[in-house]
Motif scaffolding. Structure first.
Motif, mmCIF file in Angstrom:
data_model
loop_
_atom_site.group_PDB
_atom_site.id
_atom_site.type_symbol
_atom_site.label_atom_id
_atom_site.label_comp_id
_atom_site.label_asym_id
_atom_site.label_seq_id
_atom_site.Cartn_x
_atom_site.Cartn_y
_atom_site.Cartn_z
ATOM 1 N N VAL A 15 0.862 -1.180 0.000
ATOM 2 C CA VAL A 15 0.000 0.000 0.000
ATOM 3 C C VAL A 15 0.901 1.234 0.000
ATOM 4 O O VAL A 15 1.840 1.323 0.794
ATOM 5 N N THR A 29 2.864 -4.705 -7.557
ATOM 6 C CA THR A 29 1.464 -4.855 -7.149
ATOM 7 C C THR A 29 1.227 -3.924 -5.980
ATOM 8 O O THR A 29 1.547 -4.231 -4.834
ATOM 9 N N ARG A 30 0.692 -2.745 -6.288
ATOM 10 C CA ARG A 30 0.570 -1.722 -5.241
ATOM 11 C C ARG A 30 -0.768 -1.011 -5.330
ATOM 12 O O ARG A 30 -1.338 -0.819 -6.399
ATOM 13 N N HIS A 31 -1.256 -0.627 -4.170
ATOM 14 C CA HIS A 31 -2.524 0.092 -4.042
ATOM 15 C C HIS A 31 -2.220 1.509 -3.570
ATOM 16 O O HIS A 31 -1.544 1.697 -2.554
ATOM 17 N N ALA A 87 -6.354 0.528 4.943
ATOM 18 C CA ALA A 87 -6.126 -0.415 3.846
ATOM 19 C C ALA A 87 -5.129 -1.499 4.248
ATOM 20 O O ALA A 87 -5.294 -2.669 3.888
ATOM 21 N N LEU A 94 -4.959 -5.316 2.354
ATOM 22 C CA LEU A 94 -4.653 -5.065 0.948
ATOM 23 C C LEU A 94 -3.158 -5.184 0.660
ATOM 24 O O LEU A 94 -2.762 -5.507 -0.459
#
Length: 302
Positions: A199, A223-225, A236, A241
């Protein structure tokens, strides 16, 4: 030796420059100043001729050049001193009008300790705040542009015309939700951090990538939010996440209840914070600086 042409800068021209930058267009500045657009254009042209510099980029909205930003900062400082002088003299126009103080602050400070400092200020003189959220590595740019009077920043180097105080260090802990940690971080961290979802606050946020680089990676996983609020960022991570670097004051209650785990307890990161402000003899600004410094002394690591 200073020549007569450069001995001073006409304040009406400097104020007009500020109005154009704040309003965004020559026409809007003319309306705010109650003059014609032609008068605004003539003042800006005269100021540029006087300084020998291009001061504005004629975009929509207009933007100051580096030289223009210096004069915008001067204009804001002059306006601040004028308001303080009127208030101290008790002249009409100042009575009842609160003093406005503009400050740039990073999101994590806003979410943890900074707002408490503002509530501790005395009721008189009345102060109202314009707080602008910006990453601590970039708040100094707003000072340099003259957009704010003070800033919480990571930079110990004073912006020209500003004074600096060290506030303390905000500690960040590498955290994840317990379920996520079990699924993605159970093996050697050197391997896990290259692929585990992460995140990130926004595209300027380098905390997670910096942590992963300590393990030999170019950065954290692709793969990052992106979650651009401090509270949402922490939520999050707690929701599973991804992992992330959480400010210690936000992490502690969630660590106690088990919603977060510190998966590398010996590898916290301390981020130094400083207070920079204009070098002005402004009572309101001095009061704010003292309150912020006191609150930081209680909340941050020294």
């Amino acid at each position: 030796m200073t020549t007569p042409e450069t001995a001073d800068l006409p304040l009406d021209q400097v104020r007009t420059l500020l109005a154009v930058v704040d309003e965004g267009t020559f026409d809007a500045a003319a309306a705010a100043l109650h003059v014609t657009p032609s008068a605004v254009s003539q003042r800006i042209k005269a100021l540029e001729q006087r300084t020998g510099r291009v001061l504005l980029l004629r975009t929509k909205p207009v933007r100051p050049t580096e030289s223009g930003a210096m004069l915008v900062r001067l204009a804001r400082q002059v306006a601040r001193l004028e308001r303080d002088a009127y208030a101290e003299l008790g002249l009409s126009g100042a009575a009842g009008a609160p003093t406005r103080v503009s400050i740039a602050v990073n999101a994590d400070s806003l979410a943890t300790w900074f707002l408490g400092a503002l509530t501790e200020l005395p009721q008189e003189p009345r102060i109202c705040f314009e707080v602008r959220r910006e990453d601590e590595a970039h708040t100094a740019a707003l000072l340099r542009e003259g957009a704010v009077m003070a800033a919480v920043t990571s930079s110990p180097e004073p912006v020209p015309g500003c004074a600096v105080r060290f506030l303390g260090r905000m500690r960040y802990l590498p955290c994840a939700g317990p379920g996520f940690a079990g699924r993605h971080l159970g093996g050697p961290l050197r391997e896990a951090l290259g692929v585990a979802p992460v995140v990130v606050f926004d595209r300027r946020d380098d905390f997670q990538d910096g942590f992963a680089r300590r393990f030999g990676h170019d950065g954290a996983s692709s793969t990052r939010h992106y979650v651009p609020t401090s509270e949402g960022f922490v939520e999050a991570i707690a929701a599973g996440l991804g992992w992330g670097m959480v400010p210690e004051p936000q992490a502690e209650p969630l660590l106690r209840t088990g919603r977060l785990v510190d998966f590398a307890p010996d590898l916290s990161v301390d981020a130094p914070l400083h207070w920079q402000q204009w070098k002005l003899d402004s009572p309101a600004l001095a009061m704010v600086a003292d309150a912020v410094t006191a609150a930081a002394r209680r909340a941050l690591r020294r």
